[in-house]
Design a protein around this motif. Sequence first.
Motif, PDB file in Angstrom:
ATOM      1  N   MET A  28       0.832  -1.195   0.000  1.00  0.00           N
ATOM      2  CA  MET A  28       0.000   0.000   0.000  1.00  0.00           C
ATOM      3  C   MET A  28       0.870   1.249   0.000  1.00  0.00           C
ATOM      4  SD  MET A  28      -2.967   1.150   2.724  1.00  0.00           S
ATOM      5  CE  MET A  28      -1.787   1.817   3.911  1.00  0.00           C
ATOM      6  N   ALA A  29       0.593   2.167  -0.913  1.00  0.00           N
ATOM      7  CA  ALA A  29       1.327   3.425  -0.988  1.00  0.00           C
ATOM      8  C   ALA A  29       0.853   4.380   0.101  1.00  0.00           C
ATOM      9  CB  ALA A  29       1.130   4.059  -2.366  1.00  0.00           C
ATOM     10  N   GLY A  30       1.593   5.461   0.273  1.00  0.00           N
ATOM     11  CA  GLY A  30       1.275   6.425   1.304  1.00  0.00           C
ATOM     12  C   GLY A  30      -0.065   7.098   1.144  1.00  0.00           C
ATOM     13  N   ASP A  31      -0.593   7.110  -0.083  1.00  0.00           N
ATOM     14  CA  ASP A  31      -1.910   7.722  -0.318  1.00  0.00           C
ATOM     15  C   ASP A  31      -3.043   6.704  -0.212  1.00  0.00           C
ATOM     16  OD1 ASP A  31      -1.495   6.219  -2.585  1.00  0.00           O
ATOM     17  OD2 ASP A  31      -1.604   7.894  -3.998  1.00  0.00           O
ATOM     18  N   GLY A  32      -2.708   5.478   0.228  1.00  0.00           N
ATOM     19  CA  GLY A  32      -3.722   4.445   0.364  1.00  0.00           C
ATOM     20  C   GLY A  32      -3.941   3.618  -0.874  1.00  0.00           C
ATOM     21  N   ARG A  33      -3.239   3.937  -1.946  1.00  0.00           N
ATOM     22  CA  ARG A  33      -3.401   3.201  -3.202  1.00  0.00           C
ATOM     23  C   ARG A  33      -2.692   1.851  -3.106  1.00  0.00           C
ATOM     24  NH1 ARG A  33       0.261   3.357  -7.023  1.00  0.00           N
ATOM     25  NH2 ARG A  33       1.146   5.237  -6.044  1.00  0.00           N
ATOM     26  N   PHE A  52       0.958   2.268  12.021  1.00  0.00           N
ATOM     27  CA  PHE A  52       0.456   2.958  13.200  1.00  0.00           C
ATOM     28  C   PHE A  52       1.100   4.329  13.379  1.00  0.00           C
ATOM     29  CE2 PHE A  52      -0.303  -1.516  14.423  1.00  0.00           C
ATOM     30  CZ  PHE A  52      -1.655  -1.437  14.741  1.00  0.00           C
ATOM     31  N   PHE A  53       2.327   4.472  12.899  1.00  0.00           N
ATOM     32  CA  PHE A  53       3.088   5.689  13.177  1.00  0.00           C
ATOM     33  C   PHE A  53       3.201   6.620  11.979  1.00  0.00           C
ATOM     34  CE2 PHE A  53       4.522   2.415  16.103  1.00  0.00           C
ATOM     35  CZ  PHE A  53       4.472   3.071  17.309  1.00  0.00           C
ATOM     36  N   ASP A  54       2.856   6.161  10.796  1.00  0.00           N
ATOM     37  CA  ASP A  54       3.026   6.967   9.589  1.00  0.00           C
ATOM     38  C   ASP A  54       1.737   7.622   9.108  1.00  0.00           C
ATOM     39  OD1 ASP A  54       5.657   6.307   9.624  1.00  0.00           O
ATOM     40  OD2 ASP A  54       5.596   4.884   7.960  1.00  0.00           O
ATOM     41  N   GLY A  55       0.706   7.624   9.932  1.00  0.00           N
ATOM     42  CA  GLY A  55      -0.548   8.251   9.553  1.00  0.00           C
ATOM     43  C   GLY A  55      -1.330   7.485   8.501  1.00  0.00           C
ATOM     44  N   LEU A  56      -1.089   6.188   8.393  1.00  0.00           N
ATOM     45  CA  LEU A  56      -1.737   5.378   7.356  1.00  0.00           C
ATOM     46  C   LEU A  56      -2.866   4.511   7.886  1.00  0.00           C
ATOM     47  CD1 LEU A  56       1.406   4.085   5.392  1.00  0.00           C
ATOM     48  CD2 LEU A  56      -0.092   5.986   4.789  1.00  0.00           C
ATOM     49  N   THR A 327      -9.348   4.823  18.807  1.00  0.00           N
ATOM     50  CA  THR A 327     -10.056   4.998  17.556  1.00  0.00           C
ATOM     51  C   THR A 327      -9.006   5.098  16.459  1.00  0.00           C
ATOM     52  OG1 THR A 327     -10.049   7.391  17.867  1.00  0.00           O
ATOM     53  CG2 THR A 327     -11.991   6.184  18.631  1.00  0.00           C
ATOM     54  N   LEU A 328      -9.436   5.149  15.239  1.00  0.00           N
ATOM     55  CA  LEU A 328      -8.488   5.240  14.135  1.00  0.00           C
ATOM     56  C   LEU A 328      -7.626   6.485  14.294  1.00  0.00           C
ATOM     57  CD1 LEU A 328     -10.562   4.122  11.046  1.00  0.00           C
ATOM     58  CD2 LEU A 328      -9.215   2.770  12.630  1.00  0.00           C
ATOM     59  N   GLY A 329      -6.360   6.329  13.957  1.00  0.00           N
ATOM     60  CA  GLY A 329      -5.417   7.434  14.068  1.00  0.00           C
ATOM     61  C   GLY A 329      -4.553   7.320  15.309  1.00  0.00           C
ATOM     62  N   GLN A 330      -4.865   6.360  16.198  1.00  0.00           N
ATOM     63  CA  GLN A 330      -4.035   6.139  17.367  1.00  0.00           C
ATOM     64  C   GLN A 330      -3.325   4.804  17.206  1.00  0.00           C
ATOM     65  OE1 GLN A 330      -7.443   6.857  20.157  1.00  0.00           O
ATOM     66  NE2 GLN A 330      -5.942   8.092  21.201  1.00  0.00           N
ATOM     67  N   HIS A 331      -2.361   4.560  18.081  1.00  0.00           N
ATOM     68  CA  HIS A 331      -1.521   3.372  17.869  1.00  0.00           C
ATOM     69  C   HIS A 331      -1.425   2.536  19.132  1.00  0.00           C
ATOM     70  CE1 HIS A 331       1.810   5.406  20.005  1.00  0.00           C
ATOM     71  NE2 HIS A 331       1.381   6.463  19.379  1.00  0.00           N
TER      72      HIS A 331
END
Length: 333
Positions: A28-33, A52-56, A327-331
């Motif tokens: 998966m690429a950084g843009d979610g592709r 978890f740490f790269d905002g993905l 929630t999403l966005g936490q690790h």
Amino acid sequence: MSERAYERHRCHFDTLDDEGHGLEWLPMAGDGRINGPIGAEPEVAWLSSDVFFDGLLDRFFEAVEGTPRLRWLQSAASGVDLEPYGRLLDRGVRLCNAHPTAIPIAEYVLRSVLDIFQDAGRWRAAQAEGRWEHHDFKEVWRTRWMVIGMGAIGTETARRARAFEAHVTGVRRYPTGDEPVDALISPAEVTVALPAADVVVLAAPATPETENLVGEGFLATMKPGAVLVNVARGKLVDDDALLRHLDRGHLSAAILDVFNTEPLDPDHPYWTHPRVVLTPHSSGGGTGRWDRGAELFCENLRRLLAGEPLLNEVTATQLPATDLPFTLGQHPR
């Protein structure tokens, strides 16, 4: 998995390719592709640590939840308190967690307690001021530890404390019989054993039963001068009660890596309290976790392809029932 994880662990995946499984990798690429042929849909997914740490994380779950063919998800974290896990299990997707951070968390616990026992801050201050100054300090030898939660983190912590010749009492609801402890008790027996513990380590999951476990009564029962370590979840601790006991000097220190609200509010009293050692949910940051996570994913993928039982498979009964702390966005770990 992410592109970063794919490149970092390419040697493991090349080995799988050499074994002739006929796999096609879709990082998966950084843009979610998803990288791969147009219309390709993954049947398995690895939630690698870097996600978890790269905002993905949001993009990752959007991708896997939008994949009808997905049949197995391997997480690199031990926590199963993310909401999408339940939705995937409801769909029939198999889920496995991992414990690659147990080793660095256990090392963090020992290092932090040693720092408190040895009053290492005095040496650092003396060095900064050019003073040749001796001081005595407390040894781990023959101290008594209580480790609440004997999963992977509690087990690794107990092993290391016993290597320093500490006496370790483990707390576990369902014993397995192979816990590396000197004594094993049930949660109902904690208050009886608590007054003897020099160090209390919280390594239990956040559940309705453990929420605010460390409250006024628990803290009042602790041995004067004891050290509290929380590498579990912030929800296990009543912050107001803990601050009261720290203010009174009942506890010598609280070592806190997890909190009820993360990131911790900038004006929270923990930041400046002289008896608090605070770290930003980072005790699991050992670099060895990357390879351990990849090795588990590859081993479980082999097992899946061979129709063998998977390691660390999670069932719906193991998911938190209420008040999911993440929630999403936490690790989580």
